[in-house]
Design an enzyme around this catalytic site. Structure first.
Site, short mmCIF file in Angstrom:
data_model
loop_
_atom_site.label_atom_id
_atom_site.label_comp_id
_atom_site.label_asym_id
_atom_site.label_seq_id
_atom_site.Cartn_x
_atom_site.Cartn_y
_atom_site.Cartn_z
N TYR A 57 33.04 54.96 42.04
CA TYR A 57 32.72 53.64 42.59
C TYR A 57 31.65 53.72 43.69
O TYR A 57 31.67 52.93 44.63
CB TYR A 57 33.99 52.97 43.11
CG TYR A 57 34.86 52.36 42.03
CD1 TYR A 57 34.34 51.43 41.12
CD2 TYR A 57 36.20 52.68 41.91
CE1 TYR A 57 35.13 50.86 40.12
CE2 TYR A 57 37.01 52.10 40.93
CZ TYR A 57 36.46 51.19 40.04
OH TYR A 57 37.25 50.61 39.06
N ASN A 108 42.54 44.19 37.33
CA ASN A 108 42.10 43.65 36.03
C ASN A 108 42.19 44.64 34.87
O ASN A 108 41.42 44.54 33.92
CB ASN A 108 40.69 43.07 36.19
CG ASN A 108 39.71 44.08 36.73
OD1 ASN A 108 40.00 45.27 36.74
ND2 ASN A 108 38.56 43.62 37.18
N HIS A 120 38.41 49.33 33.23
CA HIS A 120 37.02 49.52 33.65
C HIS A 120 36.20 49.85 32.42
O HIS A 120 36.68 50.56 31.53
CB HIS A 120 36.92 50.70 34.63
CG HIS A 120 35.51 51.18 34.83
ND1 HIS A 120 34.66 50.60 35.75
CD2 HIS A 120 34.78 52.14 34.19
CE1 HIS A 120 33.47 51.20 35.66
NE2 HIS A 120 33.52 52.14 34.73
P1 DAT Z 1 33.71 45.31 36.85
O1 DAT Z 1 34.98 46.14 36.87
O2 DAT Z 1 33.91 44.03 36.09
O3 DAT Z 1 32.50 46.09 36.42
P2 DAT Z 1 32.72 45.58 39.57
O4 DAT Z 1 32.11 46.86 39.13
O5 DAT Z 1 31.84 44.57 40.23
O6 DAT Z 1 33.47 44.85 38.36
O7 DAT Z 1 33.92 45.89 40.60
C1 DAT Z 1 34.78 46.98 40.41
C2 DAT Z 1 36.20 46.49 40.62
O8 DAT Z 1 36.40 46.09 41.99
C3 DAT Z 1 36.56 45.26 39.80
O9 DAT Z 1 37.00 45.60 38.50
C4 DAT Z 1 37.61 44.60 40.62
C5 DAT Z 1 37.20 44.93 42.04
N1 DAT Z 1 36.38 43.84 42.64
C6 DAT Z 1 35.10 43.53 42.34
N2 DAT Z 1 34.63 42.51 43.08
C7 DAT Z 1 35.66 42.15 43.89
C8 DAT Z 1 35.83 41.15 44.90
N3 DAT Z 1 34.83 40.32 45.23
N4 DAT Z 1 37.03 41.07 45.50
C9 DAT Z 1 38.05 41.89 45.20
N5 DAT Z 1 37.95 42.87 44.28
C10 DAT Z 1 36.79 43.00 43.62
MG MG Z 2 31.65 47.77 37.37
#
Ligand code: DAT
Ligand code: MG
Length: 141
Positions: free
Chosen positions: A51, A118, A121
């Protein structure tokens, strides 16, 4: 042309709820191949790599805590346009608004936590996929 690969994770909420088979089933019934699979307990160093783009964001610490809250399942899936295809199967990040029919839309909801939980990944680009596959499967090119 080599077949595209993506890195999929069943997150701790998905493992706890017994949804590993459901996620794998959706990947397979869509027609993608499972190339590699392992269950592991993530640690902070691994998650900081995975991450990296989110380090410093307000939800980063809750995200790491959540991702270490139980075992996860890491999967390499392959097929033409599998990166885009699995993101489509997963649905958008927020499970409240993820479309019905998607993994997040059908099986997840808002839990009122600081980090969105959710279930899965999926890599978001070929560059991310190559990087993430190396993190979870160091011997797998
Ligand atoms: P994704 O998993 O859809 O690629 P991401 O890479 O933007 O989403 O974020 C990684 C994870 O972090 C995501 O699955 C859930 C959490 N997350 C993302 N944006 C968030 C937010 N604004 N508030 C809380 N958790 C968040
Ligand atoms: Mg992502």
């Amino acid at each position: 042309m080599s077949t595209e690969k993506t890195l999929i994770l069943v997150k701790p909420d998905g493992v706890r709820r017994g949804l590993v088979g459901e996620v794998i089933s959706r990947i397979e019934t869509k027609g993608y191949a499972i190339d590699a699979l392992r269950m592991l307990q993530a640690d902070e160093a691994l998650l900081a790599q995975h991450y990296a783009e989110h380090v410093g964001k307000p939800f980063y610490d809750p995200l790491v805590e959540f991702m270490m809250s139980g075992p996860i399942v890491a999967i390499v899936a392959s097929g033409n346009r599998v990166i885009e295809g699995f993101r489509s199967l997963a649905g958008v990040t927020d499970p409240t608004v993820a479309a019905p029919g998607t993994i997040r839309g059908d099986l997840a909801r808002d839990q009122g936590t600081k980090v969105i939980q959710n279930l899965v990944h999926g890599s978001d680009s070929p560059e991310s996929a190559a990087r993430e596959i190396q993190i979870f499967f160091p011997s797998n090119k």
